[in-house]
Design a protein around this motif. Structure first.
Motif, PDB file in Angstrom:
ATOM      1  N   ASP A   1       0.838  -1.206   0.000  1.00  0.00           N
ATOM      2  CA  ASP A   1       0.000   0.000   0.000  1.00  0.00           C
ATOM      3  C   ASP A   1       0.870   1.253   0.000  1.00  0.00           C
ATOM      4  N   PHE A   2       1.892   1.242   0.829  1.00  0.00           N
ATOM      5  CA  PHE A   2       2.760   2.422   0.913  1.00  0.00           C
ATOM      6  C   PHE A   2       3.493   2.648  -0.407  1.00  0.00           C
ATOM      7  N   LEU A   3       3.985   1.573  -1.007  1.00  0.00           N
ATOM      8  CA  LEU A   3       4.709   1.698  -2.268  1.00  0.00           C
ATOM      9  C   LEU A   3       3.794   2.264  -3.359  1.00  0.00           C
ATOM     10  N   THR A   4       2.564   1.769  -3.403  1.00  0.00           N
ATOM     11  CA  THR A   4       1.591   2.252  -4.375  1.00  0.00           C
ATOM     12  C   THR A   4       1.373   3.754  -4.231  1.00  0.00           C
ATOM     13  N   VAL A   5       1.182   4.191  -2.999  1.00  0.00           N
ATOM     14  CA  VAL A   5       0.946   5.611  -2.733  1.00  0.00           C
ATOM     15  C   VAL A   5       2.220   6.425  -2.939  1.00  0.00           C
ATOM     16  N   ARG A   6       3.363   5.836  -2.595  1.00  0.00           N
ATOM     17  CA  ARG A   6       4.650   6.548  -2.757  1.00  0.00           C
ATOM     18  C   ARG A   6       4.893   6.900  -4.215  1.00  0.00           C
TER      19      ARG A   6
ATOM     20  N   LYS B   1     -10.141   3.815   1.399  1.00  0.00           N
ATOM     21  CA  LYS B   1      -9.995   4.790   2.481  1.00  0.00           C
ATOM     22  C   LYS B   1      -8.588   4.756   3.066  1.00  0.00           C
ATOM     23  N   LYS B   2      -7.990   3.568   3.115  1.00  0.00           N
ATOM     24  CA  LYS B   2      -6.626   3.472   3.621  1.00  0.00           C
ATOM     25  C   LYS B   2      -5.649   4.177   2.680  1.00  0.00           C
ATOM     26  N   LEU B   3      -5.831   3.978   1.383  1.00  0.00           N
ATOM     27  CA  LEU B   3      -4.953   4.630   0.411  1.00  0.00           C
ATOM     28  C   LEU B   3      -5.076   6.151   0.497  1.00  0.00           C
ATOM     29  N   ILE B   4      -6.304   6.635   0.614  1.00  0.00           N
ATOM     30  CA  ILE B   4      -6.521   8.073   0.753  1.00  0.00           C
ATOM     31  C   ILE B   4      -5.870   8.598   2.024  1.00  0.00           C
ATOM     32  N   SER B   5      -5.988   7.835   3.112  1.00  0.00           N
ATOM     33  CA  SER B   5      -5.374   8.228   4.384  1.00  0.00           C
ATOM     34  C   SER B   5      -3.851   8.324   4.250  1.00  0.00           C
ATOM     35  N   LEU B   6      -3.262   7.389   3.518  1.00  0.00           N
ATOM     36  CA  LEU B   6      -1.813   7.421   3.297  1.00  0.00           C
ATOM     37  C   LEU B   6      -1.416   8.661   2.500  1.00  0.00           C
TER      38      LEU B   6
ATOM     39  N   ARG C   1      -7.023  14.559  -0.820  1.00  0.00           N
ATOM     40  CA  ARG C   1      -7.816  13.551  -1.546  1.00  0.00           C
ATOM     41  C   ARG C   1      -8.368  14.101  -2.859  1.00  0.00           C
ATOM     42  N   THR C   2      -8.456  15.421  -2.973  1.00  0.00           N
ATOM     43  CA  THR C   2      -8.969  16.017  -4.202  1.00  0.00           C
ATOM     44  C   THR C   2      -8.023  15.806  -5.380  1.00  0.00           C
ATOM     45  N   ARG C   3      -6.789  15.377  -5.116  1.00  0.00           N
ATOM     46  CA  ARG C   3      -5.823  15.156  -6.188  1.00  0.00           C
ATOM     47  C   ARG C   3      -5.648  13.669  -6.507  1.00  0.00           C
ATOM     48  N   VAL C   4      -6.510  12.857  -5.896  1.00  0.00           N
ATOM     49  CA  VAL C   4      -6.394  11.405  -6.086  1.00  0.00           C
ATOM     50  C   VAL C   4      -7.707  10.840  -6.625  1.00  0.00           C
ATOM     51  N   LEU C   5      -7.594   9.962  -7.617  1.00  0.00           N
ATOM     52  CA  LEU C   5      -8.729   9.176  -8.090  1.00  0.00           C
ATOM     53  C   LEU C   5      -8.491   7.727  -7.670  1.00  0.00           C
ATOM     54  N   ILE C   6      -9.411   7.175  -6.912  1.00  0.00           N
ATOM     55  CA  ILE C   6      -9.304   5.773  -6.529  1.00  0.00           C
ATOM     56  C   ILE C   6      -9.806   4.925  -7.698  1.00  0.00           C
TER      57      ILE C   6
ATOM     58  N   LEU D   1     -18.082   5.674  -1.908  1.00  0.00           N
ATOM     59  CA  LEU D   1     -16.885   6.505  -1.769  1.00  0.00           C
ATOM     60  C   LEU D   1     -17.130   7.918  -2.303  1.00  0.00           C
ATOM     61  N   GLU D   2     -17.781   8.016  -3.451  1.00  0.00           N
ATOM     62  CA  GLU D   2     -18.073   9.339  -4.033  1.00  0.00           C
ATOM     63  C   GLU D   2     -18.944  10.161  -3.072  1.00  0.00           C
ATOM     64  N   ASN D   3     -19.893   9.516  -2.421  1.00  0.00           N
ATOM     65  CA  ASN D   3     -20.760  10.215  -1.473  1.00  0.00           C
ATOM     66  C   ASN D   3     -19.997  10.698  -0.244  1.00  0.00           C
ATOM     67  N   GLU D   4     -18.815  10.122  -0.024  1.00  0.00           N
ATOM     68  CA  GLU D   4     -17.981  10.522   1.105  1.00  0.00           C
ATOM     69  C   GLU D   4     -16.817  11.416   0.668  1.00  0.00           C
ATOM     70  N   GLY D   5     -16.881  11.900  -0.572  1.00  0.00           N
ATOM     71  CA  GLY D   5     -15.862  12.836  -1.040  1.00  0.00           C
ATOM     72  C   GLY D   5     -14.597  12.214  -1.569  1.00  0.00           C
ATOM     73  N   ILE D   6     -14.647  10.920  -1.901  1.00  0.00           N
ATOM     74  CA  ILE D   6     -13.492  10.232  -2.489  1.00  0.00           C
ATOM     75  C   ILE D   6     -13.817   9.944  -3.948  1.00  0.00           C
ATOM     76  N   CYS D   7     -13.124  10.598  -4.853  1.00  0.00           N
ATOM     77  CA  CYS D   7     -13.416  10.481  -6.285  1.00  0.00           C
ATOM     78  C   CYS D   7     -12.838   9.185  -6.854  1.00  0.00           C
ATOM     79  N   CYS D   8     -13.549   8.609  -7.818  1.00  0.00           N
ATOM     80  CA  CYS D   8     -13.172   7.295  -8.345  1.00  0.00           C
ATOM     81  C   CYS D   8     -13.009   7.295  -9.860  1.00  0.00           C
ATOM     82  N   ASN D   9     -12.143   6.405 -10.314  1.00  0.00           N
ATOM     83  CA  ASN D   9     -11.904   6.122 -11.729  1.00  0.00           C
ATOM     84  C   ASN D   9     -12.221   4.644 -11.930  1.00  0.00           C
ATOM     85  N   MET D  10     -13.292   4.355 -12.665  1.00  0.00           N
ATOM     86  CA  MET D  10     -13.683   2.967 -12.881  1.00  0.00           C
ATOM     87  C   MET D  10     -12.995   2.435 -14.133  1.00  0.00           C
TER      88      MET D  10
END
Length: 322
Positions: free
Chosen positions: A75-80, A113-118, A126-131, A146-155
């Motif tokens: 997870d950390f490597l992905t976010v890094r 949510k964990k990725l966003i937290s990292l 989080r506004t600069r990240v698409l899950i 997630l979108e309803n909680e303010g986490i934007c997604c890319n399907m």
């Protein structure tokens, strides 16, 4: 002299389909996207090896068991990698949830949510990240929450029109239909070695989605992905976003052909498309089941991402055990 890449920028947001920082610095896309396959490739490059050691060190400080360390390091490597990309693009970076969770809504939400937290712990909003989530029924339900909680997604891994419509109805930020993989399927099935942009099945698929979204007022953006040649890109000039590999970015950069819009929101209104009734789970699953190409390509794509994630874990494990 103005390059084809510069012409494309006038009409479409360019997204780099790579995790290589030097490539992004060279071509200056507005955004970047990652997936397990791209991170695996980058992790093998010597100049990025220090990310592996950083991830291993931090995970060892948090957990005692190797399995927990491995998951945390991944997870950390992905976010890094994502953070490094955010330093060189002005827009957003897409970061993929573990593909093995593609059929588990709750687990996908938890991982997102964990990725966003990292990201936030490393100083990026989080506004600069698409899950990024696979467009399974379960993935789309996770994205809606997630979108309803303010986490934007890319399907991602979209091969059937019902996937696109379900994503739009769920209010997701962006979808990534795969032009090249659809092209690969029909090229083999039809025994055709070349399609013109207007005949290319992947290009036609994305064009239909784009026109449908614009005609019926859906706010979900369309990002064509997985290109095999510049003709496909030319056929989708004007699409909201196009994510392009380094090889094709280089070809566009080297060409001076003027690229004119093939898609526009204005012309979408006159497109003869009927609005789909609200997509239910049974309708969604039925459409995919009846579509041999889409059902195969969706499963194949998830499997490939899982396979590359396991390869990446093996590399991380070697570092953990040193």
């Amino acid at each position: 002299m103005t390059s084809s890449l510069d012409h494309l920028r006038k009409h479409t947001n360019i997204v780099a389909d790579t995790s290589d920082i030097s490539t992004i610095s060279k071509f200056k896309p507005s955004e970047a996207t990652t997936n397990p396959s791209l991170i695996l490739s980058s992790a093998k490059i010597d100049s990025y090896r220090h990310f592996l050691y950083e991830a291993a060190t931090l995970s060892k400080q948090k957990f005692d068991s190797t399995s927990e360390q491995l998951e945390e390091a991944l997870d950390f490597l992905t976010v890094r990698f994502g953070c490094e990309l955010l330093k060189v693009v002005p827009g957003r970076v897409s970061t993929e949830v573990d593909a093995s969770l593609s059929y588990d809504t709750e687990a996908s939400i938890k991982k997102a949510k964990k990725l966003i937290s990292l990201y936030e712990s490393l100083g990026f909003s989080r506004t600069r990240v698409l899950i990024k989530l696979a467009a399974t029924w379960e993935g789309i339900q996770a994205a809606q929450i997630l979108e309803n909680e303010g986490i934007c997604c890319n399907m991602t891994l979209i091969f059937n029109f019902v996937q696109a419509v379900a994503c739009a109805e769920a209010g997701v930020t962006l979808i990534s239909p795969f032009v090249g993989r659809i092209y690969d399927w029909y090229k083999e099935k039809d025994g055709i070695s070349y399609y013109s942009p207007l005949e290319d099945p992947g290009v036609r698929f994305v064009t239909k989605i784009y026109n449908y979204f614009k005609k019926f007022g859906f706010l979900t953006s369309v990002m064509g992905a997985s290109f095999r040649n510049t003709n496909q890109i030319e056929g989708l000039v004007g699409c909201d976003f196009l994510t392009i590999s380094p090889t094709l970015l280089e070809k566009l950069h080297a060409s001076n052909k003027d690229l004119l819009p093939a898609l526009s929101s204005g012309s979408s209104n006159s497109t003869p498309l009927e609005k789909v009734e609200k997509v239910t789970e049974s309708y969604f699953r039925g459409c995919l089941q009846r579509d041999e190409m889409a059902s195969f390509k969706l499963k194949e794509g998830i499997h490939k991402f899982i396979e590359d994630t396991e390869k990446l874990k093996a590399i991380i494990k070697e570092v953990l055990l040193k």
